[in-house]
Design a protein around this motif. Structure first.
Motif, PDB file in Angstrom:
ATOM      1  N   SER A 179       2.545   1.649  -3.304  1.00 29.70           N
ATOM      2  CA  SER A 179       1.591   2.121  -4.307  1.00 29.70           C
ATOM      3  C   SER A 179       1.270   3.599  -4.112  1.00 29.70           C
ATOM      4  CB  SER A 179       0.307   1.287  -4.226  1.00 29.70           C
ATOM      5  OG  SER A 179       0.572  -0.072  -4.469  1.00 29.70           O
ATOM      6  N   ILE A 180       1.071   3.993  -2.849  1.00 28.81           N
ATOM      7  CA  ILE A 180       0.781   5.402  -2.569  1.00 28.81           C
ATOM      8  C   ILE A 180       1.953   6.278  -2.994  1.00 28.81           C
ATOM      9  CG2 ILE A 180       0.458   7.070  -0.709  1.00 28.81           C
ATOM     10  CD1 ILE A 180      -2.044   5.544  -1.512  1.00 28.81           C
TER      11      ILE A 180
ATOM     12  N   GLU B 214       1.722   6.606  -6.622  1.00 25.37           N
ATOM     13  CA  GLU B 214       0.619   7.474  -7.023  1.00 25.37           C
ATOM     14  C   GLU B 214       0.934   8.951  -6.756  1.00 25.37           C
ATOM     15  OE1 GLU B 214      -2.012   6.701  -8.663  1.00 25.37           O
ATOM     16  OE2 GLU B 214      -1.659   4.537  -8.679  1.00 25.37           O
ATOM     17  N   LEU B 215       1.617   9.220  -5.651  1.00 26.15           N
ATOM     18  CA  LEU B 215       1.963  10.609  -5.333  1.00 26.15           C
ATOM     19  C   LEU B 215       3.112  11.114  -6.203  1.00 26.15           C
ATOM     20  CD1 LEU B 215       1.791  10.507  -1.426  1.00 26.15           C
ATOM     21  CD2 LEU B 215       0.203  11.675  -2.956  1.00 26.15           C
TER      22      LEU B 215
ATOM     23  N   SER C  58      -6.988   6.333  -8.714  1.00 26.43           N
ATOM     24  CA  SER C  58      -5.940   5.925  -7.771  1.00 26.43           C
ATOM     25  C   SER C  58      -6.056   4.471  -7.361  1.00 26.43           C
ATOM     26  CB  SER C  58      -6.021   6.805  -6.514  1.00 26.43           C
ATOM     27  OG  SER C  58      -7.273   6.630  -5.875  1.00 26.43           O
TER      28      SER C  58
ATOM     29  N   LEU D  22      -6.653  12.262  -4.803  1.00 26.60           N
ATOM     30  CA  LEU D  22      -5.961  11.143  -4.173  1.00 26.60           C
ATOM     31  C   LEU D  22      -5.848  11.352  -2.669  1.00 26.60           C
ATOM     32  CD1 LEU D  22      -4.298   8.549  -4.228  1.00 26.60           C
ATOM     33  CD2 LEU D  22      -2.291   9.920  -4.828  1.00 26.60           C
TER      34      LEU D  22
ATOM     35  N   LEU E 141      -7.364   9.042   0.293  1.00 29.20           N
ATOM     36  CA  LEU E 141      -6.540   8.520   1.389  1.00 29.20           C
ATOM     37  C   LEU E 141      -7.104   8.928   2.741  1.00 29.20           C
ATOM     38  CD1 LEU E 141      -2.941   9.153  -0.029  1.00 29.20           C
ATOM     39  CD2 LEU E 141      -4.083   6.946   0.265  1.00 29.20           C
TER      40      LEU E 141
ATOM     41  N   ARG F 162      -8.052  -2.366  -2.183  1.00 26.46           N
ATOM     42  CA  ARG F 162      -7.395  -1.058  -2.230  1.00 26.46           C
ATOM     43  C   ARG F 162      -6.209  -1.062  -3.190  1.00 26.46           C
ATOM     44  NH1 ARG F 162      -7.208   0.517   4.254  1.00 26.46           N
ATOM     45  NH2 ARG F 162      -9.447   0.284   4.617  1.00 26.46           N
ATOM     46  N   LEU F 163      -6.168  -0.020  -4.031  1.00 21.00           N
ATOM     47  CA  LEU F 163      -5.076   0.226  -4.967  1.00 21.00           C
ATOM     48  C   LEU F 163      -4.939  -0.857  -6.030  1.00 21.00           C
ATOM     49  CD1 LEU F 163      -2.362   1.563  -2.491  1.00 21.00           C
ATOM     50  CD2 LEU F 163      -3.658   2.891  -4.156  1.00 21.00           C
TER      51      LEU F 163
ATOM     52  N   LEU G  93      -8.465   3.522  -5.454  1.00 18.68           N
ATOM     53  CA  LEU G  93      -9.088   3.557  -4.134  1.00 18.68           C
ATOM     54  C   LEU G  93     -10.602   3.742  -4.203  1.00 18.68           C
ATOM     55  CD1 LEU G  93      -6.528   5.823  -2.216  1.00 18.68           C
ATOM     56  CD2 LEU G  93      -6.825   3.354  -1.990  1.00 18.68           C
TER      57      LEU G  93
ATOM     58  N   PHE H 121       0.833  -1.200   0.000  1.00 18.42           N
ATOM     59  CA  PHE H 121       0.000   0.000   0.000  1.00 18.42           C
ATOM     60  C   PHE H 121       0.874   1.258   0.000  1.00 18.42           C
ATOM     61  CE2 PHE H 121      -2.458   3.282   2.265  1.00 18.42           C
ATOM     62  CZ  PHE H 121      -3.609   3.313   1.484  1.00 18.42           C
ATOM     63  N   LEU H 122       1.883   1.261   0.865  1.00 17.09           N
ATOM     64  CA  LEU H 122       2.761   2.433   0.937  1.00 17.09           C
ATOM     65  C   LEU H 122       3.535   2.618  -0.358  1.00 17.09           C
ATOM     66  CD1 LEU H 122       4.120   2.076   4.590  1.00 17.09           C
ATOM     67  CD2 LEU H 122       2.412   3.694   3.749  1.00 17.09           C
TER      68      LEU H 122
END
Length: 461
Positions: A245-246, A249-250, A423, A291, A295, A408-409, A425, A242-243
């Motif tokens: 992927s985030i 995405e960021l 995203s 996004l 989150l 998620r993601l 999400l 998840f981290l």
């Protein structure tokens, strides 16, 4: 240190077992020692008294020397002794050698009732037990029959029971030691392994392994801890994914923002080019804002801070309001957006959250549906539930990806292309919202034909 810890519980259980065994043995010993021996003594004295009364009955009919000698002869080969006296307790005849204990007992005997009595019954301290039976004739006492029994046999039984008790006690001690060893291996050792496993888990190490082949409470506990460890490991991996992927995405919108911001600083750009780059910066900032909002919603869901504010509404009116918001985007792409809704579907829900779900589903349908095709929002009442389906004629979702689209993601496009935005999400948030309403959401899709997302909500009674 580990050995002491391992045996602490086993020692306590062993001591408890030993105390219990000794307590039970003590009770059994008291029952056997005093109960059985007293019963044995009573049986012996009753038989002794009955034998004396039997001789007394004979002597009451014939109290002559021949009869007395005959009675004494009968007892001479028995374990018991007989002493016949006159009314003054002068000894007339006896079957065995008179001991001082027998003589003292006869001399100290008081008035004896007609039915006879035990004149000495303390088998623990005295060498004999004795009974006396008066010989009556014409309601006058003419003599006494005394029956004597040596108490050595009773004491031998007592000593035998005592030795048996000591043997059993020794056996109990031996079994207790074996029990402590058994408990240490069979009970406390698995508990220690579980304790070590939980300590490793508390330090963030979730690759633990416990034996789960036992069919008792310890086996159930081991399976529960193992399941918890597996879940924590899965959650740890999911968190890492998840981290990652985030971060991805960021990074993408931030890269766009940084890159195009640098480009717009160039002095040789034409106004048209600068406006184009500024439009891209605005679009990416909007993507970044969306996004972050997603989150934030996910974080509130995880912390149970996701509030559902229910109110009774007309569902068809809500759907038409959502349609009005997205109509320009659909018209701009040349996609027809239709509504099929029964009249007067009143339901209690959070209109803001349901609108969020519908907007997300329509946004997905817009991205994956080609120009000239149709997207339909179909609403119906089925028994005690209300069903809302968003049906598109888009590209469809591969069958292998269909079970995971609400995770998620998770994105069907593994390359994470920016072609369709998003995203990963939106559908996860939609599922959380619907499930918090007590409903369910599912997907049915065929590649090249389109996708149907069905929402089932509990209706008002």
């Amino acid at each position: 240190m580990t050995f002491r810890r391992k045996n602490k519980l086993a020692t306590k259980l062993g001591l408890l077992f030993l105390i219990s065994i000794l307590f039970l043995e003590g009770i059994l010993f008291v029952v056997l020692y005093f109960g059985f021996l007293n019963e044995r003594t009573k049986a012996e004295t009753d038989a002794l008294l009955a034998r004396g009364n039997s001789h007394r009955d004979v002597l009451e009919k014939h109290f002559d020397s021949d009869t007395r000698e005959h009675v004494a002869l009968m007892e001479s080969e028995a374990e018991t002794e007989v002493v016949i006296t006159d009314q003054e307790n002068n000894i007339l005849v006896h079957s065995n050698e008179l001991t001082s204990a027998v003589q003292q007992t006869i001399k100290s005997s008081n008035t004896i009732p007609f039915e006879g009595a035990i004149i000495e019954g303390n088998w623990m301290r005295e060498p004999i037990v004795a009974t006396g039976s008066p010989i009556m004739k014409n309601n006058q006492v003419i003599g006494y029959v005394y029956m004597i029994l040596n108490t050595q046999g009773i004491r031998d039984v007592r000593d035998h029971l005592t030795s048996q008790f000591l043997i059993v006690s020794g056996l109990a001690l031996f079994l207790t030691v074996i029990t402590i060893i058994y408990l240490s291996r069979f009970i406390t050792e698995p508990l220690i392994h579980m304790k070590e496993a939980t300590q490793k888990m508390s330090l963030g190490e979730h690759d633990v392994f416990l034996k789960e082949d036992r069919n008792d409470e310890l086996g159930e506990l081991a399976r529960a801890i193992q399941s918890l460890s597996d879940d924590l490991l899965r959650l740890k991996n999911e968190r890492s994914d998840f981290l990652a992927s985030i971060a991805h995405e960021l990074r993408t919108p931030l890269t766009y923002l940084s890159g195009y911001a640098d480009i717009t600083k160039r002095e040789n750009l034409s106004p048209k080019e600068r406006n184009t780059y500024l439009s891209i910066i605005k679009e990416e900032s909007e993507n970044l804002t969306a996004l972050v909002k997603d989150l934030f919603d996910i974080a509130k869901m995880d912390q149970k801070g996701f509030v559902i504010e229910r109110e009774k509404i007309d569902l068809c009116t809500l759907i038409r309001q959502v349609r009005e918001k997205v109509t320009p985007a659909f018209e701009n792409k040349g996609i027809y957006l239709l509504i099929s809704c029964q009249k007067d579907i009143h339901i209690t829900l959070d209109p803001g959250r349901i609108s969020q779900v519908l907007l997300n589903l329509l946004d997905n349908a817009l991205h994956y549906t080609k120009e000239g095709n149709t997207v339909l929002i179909d609403t119906s009442v089925n028994n005690s539930t209300v069903e809302v389906s968003v049906i598109d004629e888009g590209e469809g979702i591969p069958e292998k990806d269909l079970p995971y689209i609400f995770d998620r993601l998770y994105r069907v496009d593994k390359s994470r292309s920016r072609k369709y935005g998003g995203s990963g999400l939106g559908l996860a948030i939609a599922r959380e919202i619907i499930e918090n309403h007590g409903g369910s959401i599912s997907a049915l899709s065929h590649e090249g034909k389109g996708t149907t997302i069905k929402i089932v909500l509990p209706g008002d009674d």
